[in-house]
Design a protein around this motif. Structure first.
Motif, short mmCIF file in Angstrom:
data_model
loop_
_atom_site.label_atom_id
_atom_site.label_comp_id
_atom_site.label_asym_id
_atom_site.label_seq_id
_atom_site.Cartn_x
_atom_site.Cartn_y
_atom_site.Cartn_z
N ALA A 32 160.43 72.13 -25.19
CA ALA A 32 160.71 70.98 -25.35
C ALA A 32 162.32 70.71 -25.21
O ALA A 32 163.18 71.82 -25.39
CB ALA A 32 160.52 70.57 -26.94
N GLY A 33 162.69 69.90 -24.41
CA GLY A 33 163.94 69.46 -24.05
C GLY A 33 164.52 70.14 -22.85
O GLY A 33 165.78 70.11 -22.46
N LYS A 34 163.47 71.03 -22.44
CA LYS A 34 163.95 71.83 -21.06
C LYS A 34 163.51 71.00 -19.68
O LYS A 34 162.84 70.35 -19.69
CB LYS A 34 163.12 73.12 -21.10
CG LYS A 34 163.15 74.14 -22.19
CD LYS A 34 164.36 74.99 -21.92
CE LYS A 34 164.54 75.55 -22.97
NZ LYS A 34 164.22 77.18 -23.31
N SER A 35 164.25 71.32 -18.57
CA SER A 35 164.16 70.65 -17.28
C SER A 35 163.30 71.62 -16.37
O SER A 35 163.81 72.83 -16.08
CB SER A 35 165.38 70.47 -16.74
OG SER A 35 165.82 69.11 -17.35
N ALA A 55 149.76 68.18 -11.06
CA ALA A 55 149.83 66.89 -11.93
C ALA A 55 149.42 67.26 -13.42
O ALA A 55 149.87 66.90 -14.44
CB ALA A 55 148.99 65.73 -11.57
N LEU A 56 148.57 68.40 -13.35
CA LEU A 56 147.82 68.46 -14.80
C LEU A 56 148.70 69.37 -15.74
O LEU A 56 149.24 68.99 -16.88
CB LEU A 56 146.53 69.01 -14.81
CG LEU A 56 145.46 68.25 -14.32
CD1 LEU A 56 144.37 69.24 -14.15
CD2 LEU A 56 145.16 67.21 -15.42
N LEU A 57 149.58 70.30 -14.82
CA LEU A 57 150.52 70.95 -15.51
C LEU A 57 151.69 70.04 -16.14
O LEU A 57 152.39 70.41 -16.95
CB LEU A 57 150.94 72.13 -14.89
CG LEU A 57 151.95 73.17 -15.09
CD1 LEU A 57 151.38 73.82 -16.36
CD2 LEU A 57 152.27 74.11 -14.21
N ARG A 58 152.26 69.14 -15.16
CA ARG A 58 153.17 68.37 -15.45
C ARG A 58 153.05 67.39 -16.59
O ARG A 58 153.92 67.39 -17.53
CB ARG A 58 153.68 67.42 -14.44
CG ARG A 58 154.60 66.61 -14.61
CD ARG A 58 154.95 65.42 -13.45
NE ARG A 58 154.00 64.64 -13.34
CZ ARG A 58 153.43 63.96 -12.17
NH1 ARG A 58 154.43 64.06 -11.18
NH2 ARG A 58 152.58 63.35 -12.07
N GLU A 59 151.75 66.73 -16.71
CA GLU A 59 151.20 66.01 -17.87
C GLU A 59 151.46 66.98 -19.14
O GLU A 59 151.85 66.52 -20.51
CB GLU A 59 149.91 65.61 -17.55
CG GLU A 59 149.67 64.73 -18.76
CD GLU A 59 148.07 64.10 -18.47
OE1 GLU A 59 147.32 64.12 -19.42
OE2 GLU A 59 147.66 63.81 -17.33
N ARG A 60 150.89 68.38 -19.21
CA ARG A 60 150.98 68.87 -20.40
C ARG A 60 152.56 69.36 -20.75
O ARG A 60 152.67 69.30 -21.89
CB ARG A 60 150.03 70.27 -20.10
CG ARG A 60 150.25 71.21 -21.40
CD ARG A 60 149.56 70.57 -22.46
NE ARG A 60 149.49 71.40 -23.70
CZ ARG A 60 148.81 71.04 -24.88
NH1 ARG A 60 148.01 70.02 -24.72
NH2 ARG A 60 149.12 71.94 -26.01
N ALA A 74 159.26 68.62 -22.48
CA ALA A 74 159.90 68.86 -21.18
C ALA A 74 160.10 67.83 -20.23
O ALA A 74 159.27 66.88 -20.34
CB ALA A 74 159.18 70.21 -20.58
N GLU A 75 161.23 67.81 -19.45
CA GLU A 75 161.45 66.89 -18.23
C GLU A 75 160.80 67.58 -17.19
O GLU A 75 161.40 68.73 -16.93
CB GLU A 75 162.81 66.62 -18.39
CG GLU A 75 163.06 65.71 -17.18
CD GLU A 75 164.75 65.20 -17.15
OE1 GLU A 75 165.25 65.19 -15.91
OE2 GLU A 75 165.55 65.07 -18.32
N VAL A 76 160.15 67.11 -16.45
CA VAL A 76 159.39 67.55 -15.35
C VAL A 76 159.28 67.19 -14.11
O VAL A 76 159.19 65.91 -13.84
CB VAL A 76 157.88 67.87 -15.58
CG1 VAL A 76 157.16 68.92 -14.77
CG2 VAL A 76 157.74 68.63 -17.34
N ALA A 77 159.66 67.86 -12.85
CA ALA A 77 159.70 67.09 -11.48
C ALA A 77 158.55 68.07 -10.92
O ALA A 77 158.68 69.43 -11.06
CB ALA A 77 160.96 67.51 -10.99
N LEU A 78 157.87 67.35 -10.14
CA LEU A 78 156.59 68.07 -9.14
C LEU A 78 156.98 68.06 -7.90
O LEU A 78 157.22 66.90 -7.53
CB LEU A 78 155.40 67.35 -9.29
CG LEU A 78 154.05 67.90 -9.06
CD1 LEU A 78 154.09 69.57 -9.16
CD2 LEU A 78 152.89 67.02 -9.32
N ARG A 79 157.15 69.06 -7.02
CA ARG A 79 157.44 68.98 -5.67
C ARG A 79 156.54 69.86 -4.87
O ARG A 79 155.87 70.91 -5.37
CB ARG A 79 158.90 69.78 -5.30
CG ARG A 79 159.99 69.14 -6.08
CD ARG A 79 160.20 67.62 -5.54
NE ARG A 79 161.53 66.77 -6.04
CZ ARG A 79 161.37 66.21 -7.29
NH1 ARG A 79 159.94 65.67 -7.69
NH2 ARG A 79 162.47 65.25 -7.74
#
Length: 105
Positions: free
Chosen positions: A55-58, A70-75, A81-86
């Motif tokens: 929580a609160g991590k980038s 995408a599934l990992l980012r959603e979870r 968490a703030e998540v970027a997918l590349r």
């Protein structure tokens, strides 16, 4: 492994988990397999009162797979968490997040 043995094993495992497998095929086009497995309730929803360690991590996920990433980012977003997918090798990955950086830089 004998032909068809993998599907037989997958069917048995899927049934043991309370799910099902459907298969359709078209000549010269291949086969499509649909696996449906119920997700236990305690994996679907988590008590938000318990603080997540993310929580609160980038977080940046680098994945060649659109589905798993995408599934990992959603979870992770669900966990706060703030998540970027590349994609691996994407230009903005090295421009934005640096190349070969460490926490000591």
């Amino acid at each position: 492994m004998a032909p068809g043995l993998g599907l037989a094993i997958a069917q048995r495992l899927t049934r043991l988990m309370g799910g099902s497998i459907e298969a359709t095929s078209e000549k010269s086009r291949g086969a499509v397999f649909k696996v449906v497995v119920p997700v236990p309730e305690d994996l679907v929803f988590r008590d938000m009162a318990t603080a997540s360690s993310v929580a609160g991590k980038s977080i940046v996920i680098v994945s060649a797979s659109g589905l798993e990433g995408a599934l990992l980012r959603e979870r992770l977003e669900f966990e706060g968490a703030e998540v970027a997918l590349r994609m691996p090798g994407s230009a903005d990955l090295t421009e934005t997040y640096g190349h070969g950086r460490s926490d000591n830089d």
